[in-house]
Write a protein that holds these residues in place. Structure first.
Motif, PDB file in Angstrom:
ATOM      1  N   TYR A  19       0.834  -1.207   0.000  1.00  0.00           N
ATOM      2  CA  TYR A  19       0.000   0.000   0.000  1.00  0.00           C
ATOM      3  C   TYR A  19       0.872   1.263   0.000  1.00  0.00           C
ATOM      4  N   CYS A  20       1.980   1.222   0.705  1.00  0.00           N
ATOM      5  CA  CYS A  20       2.915   2.358   0.665  1.00  0.00           C
ATOM      6  C   CYS A  20       3.409   2.589  -0.760  1.00  0.00           C
ATOM      7  N   ASN A  43      11.531   6.763   4.968  1.00  0.00           N
ATOM      8  CA  ASN A  43      10.847   7.943   4.422  1.00  0.00           C
ATOM      9  C   ASN A  43       9.630   8.368   5.239  1.00  0.00           C
ATOM     10  N   GLY A  44       9.293   7.616   6.279  1.00  0.00           N
ATOM     11  CA  GLY A  44       8.242   8.041   7.197  1.00  0.00           C
ATOM     12  C   GLY A  44       6.865   7.502   6.912  1.00  0.00           C
ATOM     13  N   GLN A  45       6.669   6.723   5.850  1.00  0.00           N
ATOM     14  CA  GLN A  45       5.350   6.139   5.627  1.00  0.00           C
ATOM     15  C   GLN A  45       5.069   5.004   6.608  1.00  0.00           C
ATOM     16  N   LEU A  46       6.107   4.300   6.994  1.00  0.00           N
ATOM     17  CA  LEU A  46       6.002   3.312   8.064  1.00  0.00           C
ATOM     18  C   LEU A  46       6.744   3.849   9.283  1.00  0.00           C
ATOM     19  N   GLU A  47       6.256   3.485  10.453  1.00  0.00           N
ATOM     20  CA  GLU A  47       6.940   3.876  11.684  1.00  0.00           C
ATOM     21  C   GLU A  47       6.996   2.676  12.624  1.00  0.00           C
ATOM     22  N   ALA A  72      -0.833  14.014   2.235  1.00  0.00           N
ATOM     23  CA  ALA A  72      -1.854  13.862   3.271  1.00  0.00           C
ATOM     24  C   ALA A  72      -2.634  12.560   3.157  1.00  0.00           C
ATOM     25  N   SER A  73      -2.724  11.985   1.959  1.00  0.00           N
ATOM     26  CA  SER A  73      -3.485  10.750   1.774  1.00  0.00           C
ATOM     27  C   SER A  73      -2.604   9.538   1.506  1.00  0.00           C
ATOM     28  N   ARG A  74      -1.301   9.731   1.433  1.00  0.00           N
ATOM     29  CA  ARG A  74      -0.388   8.623   1.193  1.00  0.00           C
ATOM     30  C   ARG A  74      -0.508   7.603   2.337  1.00  0.00           C
ATOM     31  N   PHE A  75      -0.445   6.326   2.019  1.00  0.00           N
ATOM     32  CA  PHE A  75      -0.638   5.306   3.050  1.00  0.00           C
ATOM     33  C   PHE A  75       0.477   5.372   4.083  1.00  0.00           C
ATOM     34  N   HIS A  76       0.079   5.421   5.359  1.00  0.00           N
ATOM     35  CA  HIS A  76       1.000   5.393   6.483  1.00  0.00           C
ATOM     36  C   HIS A  76       0.547   4.294   7.441  1.00  0.00           C
ATOM     37  N   TYR A  77       1.482   3.774   8.183  1.00  0.00           N
ATOM     38  CA  TYR A  77       1.165   2.656   9.074  1.00  0.00           C
ATOM     39  C   TYR A  77       2.144   2.649  10.238  1.00  0.00           C
TER      40      TYR A  77
END
Length: 444
Positions: free
Chosen positions: A164-165, A209-213, A174-179
């Motif tokens: 999904y990322c 890159n910050g989409q996953l934490e 703002a709508s990019r997949f984050h998790y």
């Protein structure tokens, strides 16, 4: 006699007795009655003007078409068409200019040049909300299945999250997949048991890159049973990933735990962890009169979100976020559902004294612990931000929210000092006295 027959015949003719017109005289009941005017938290951009959605509940004795509503104050006069209304009671939505003053407004309904209803309102401006949405899954080591199966399940979850990322990487930020990977144990398991090296490289890239934490603690630990050394070692696995792959690591999370050992504060601070999200399951309040986990008069209310700096016994501090009980989950899978949930959620926070215009809320992929990632959240947020100017929704992570929140509001936060002990989980260890005894001996 003939006159009586004539009058009777006229009486029976269709349309002989006319329906009362909308501009009836004052001796008849008002044709339209406004019962309530409810400002919502929803704003949209119309040309160069921001307008606010307002819900008007009214009763009309007749179907009402081509009517208008005028909103008037000392420095405002605005007229807009009234949506067609059927006879009876209904609620219609209007869009009126964004009034930023606390003032008296009058809503007037007109039809065919005649005023048919008026309604005065003591207007209180709604905030321009910014909602930071964090996608979690709530890691529970054994509640939904055996621990080894749960670990495999989360391994599959992370594979989906990576996909999904990648799918949304070119979308608006703002709508990019984050998790958010709530606890380090599933990230460690993923890296140790995934044979696809390319997939592991993508995992690391999205952590960078910050989409996953990944958060700092190994698991949702009962910290009241932890010694000093164990509290320190709860950070070892996540820091191995941080140091090996240059991954940002600034937040810790403990979720579905009704308390946190005070000694965790200096441990986090000493390791450079600035922020602590506490998912406190306030289940003692469900239909009971059991007190809150803290003194609500001195700390904060149990039913709304908030933040403070939590000072440890050595005077070090972390920024502590409390979500308002029941793990503060929202369900934003469809636009109508999102609108209903957000309207209630934000209105409740404003009316109950939440002082800020930005707020953290969590979503999951299902009504269960260890729930899967869900792409629908990204899709809905993208559509939402194309429709509404406010609430503005950002799909984000704990770390990104905390950094923005502290930059805006950190200087106004109070500092709270003291222990936040468990309510009952440490007592539950009595059910395994032998194992608990071995554990204590090992700690010593």
């Amino acid at each position: 006699m003939m006159l009586q027959y004539l009058l009777l015949a006229l009486y029976c003719l269709p349309g002989f007795w006319p329906v009362t017109p909308l501009n009836a005289s004052s001796r008849h009941p008002e044709p339209v009655t406004i019962h309530a005017v409810s400002p919502t938290v929803f704003f949209r951009q119309e040309n160069d003007r921001l307008v606010q959605a307002v819900d008007v509940e009214l009763t009309s004795r007749l179907p009402l078409a081509k009517a208008t509503v005028t909103v008037q104050a000392s420095n405002l006069r605005f007229t807009t068409p009234l949506p067609e209304v059927a006879a009876g009671t209904s609620t219609v939505r209007l869009f009126v200019p964004d009034v930023r003053d606390t003032t008296a407004l009058v809503f007037t309904v007109s039809h065919d040049g005649q005023v048919v209803a008026t309604y005065p309102v003591n207007w209180v401006p709604q905030r321009h909300w910014e909602l930071h949405v964090v996608h979690s899954s709530h890691h529970d080591l054994g509640y939904t299945d055996l621990p080894n199966r749960v670990l495999e399940e989360h391994k599959d979850h992370l594979t989906k999250a990576i996909a999904y990322c990648e799918l949304t990487e070119s979308w608006p930020e703002a709508s990019r997949f984050h998790y958010v990977i709530e606890q380090a144990w599933s990230a460690m398991y993923f890296m140790e048991h995934t044979r696809d090296e390319a997939l592991k490289q993508k995992f690391v890239r999205y952590l960078q890159n910050g989409q996953l934490e990944i958060t700092a603690l190994f698991g949702n630990q009962n910290t009241d049973l932890s010694g000093h050394e164990e509290l320190n070692r709860l950070l070892y696995p996540s820091f191995r990933l941080k140091n090996r792959y240059n991954i940002p690591l600034k937040t810790a999370e403990t979720n579905d735990m009704p308390g946190i050992n005070w000694g965790l504060v200096p441990v986090l601070h000493g390791a450079g962890i600035r922020y602590l999200y506490a998912g406190v399951q306030d289940y003692f309040s469900w239909g009971t009169t059991v007190p809150a986990p803290w003194d609500e008069r001195k700390v904060m209310r149990r039913d709304i979100a908030g933040a403070f700096y939590w000072m440890g016994p050595d005077s070090t501090k972390v920024l502590f976020w409390y979500g308002g009980g029941s793990l503060d989950n929202l369900w934003l899978w469809t636009p109508p559902q999102a609108e209903a949930e957000l309207g209630q959620f934000l209105t409740r926070h404003q009316s109950n004294g939440y002082p800020y215009d930005m707020l953290l809320a969590r979503v999951m992929g299902g009504y269960r612990d260890n729930s899967l990632p869900d792409l629908r959240h990204s899709q809905l947020i993208r559509t939402w931000n194309d429709t509404w100017a406010y609430p503005k929704i950002r799909f984000t992570t704990n770390q990104a929210f905390f950094a923005d929140f502290e930059a805006r509001h950190g200087s106004s936060l109070r500092t709270v000092r003291g222990d936040f002990n468990q309510t009952d989980y440490n007592i539950g260890a009595i059910s395994t006295p032998r194992e608990t005894g071995y554990h204590r001996a090992n700690q010593r």
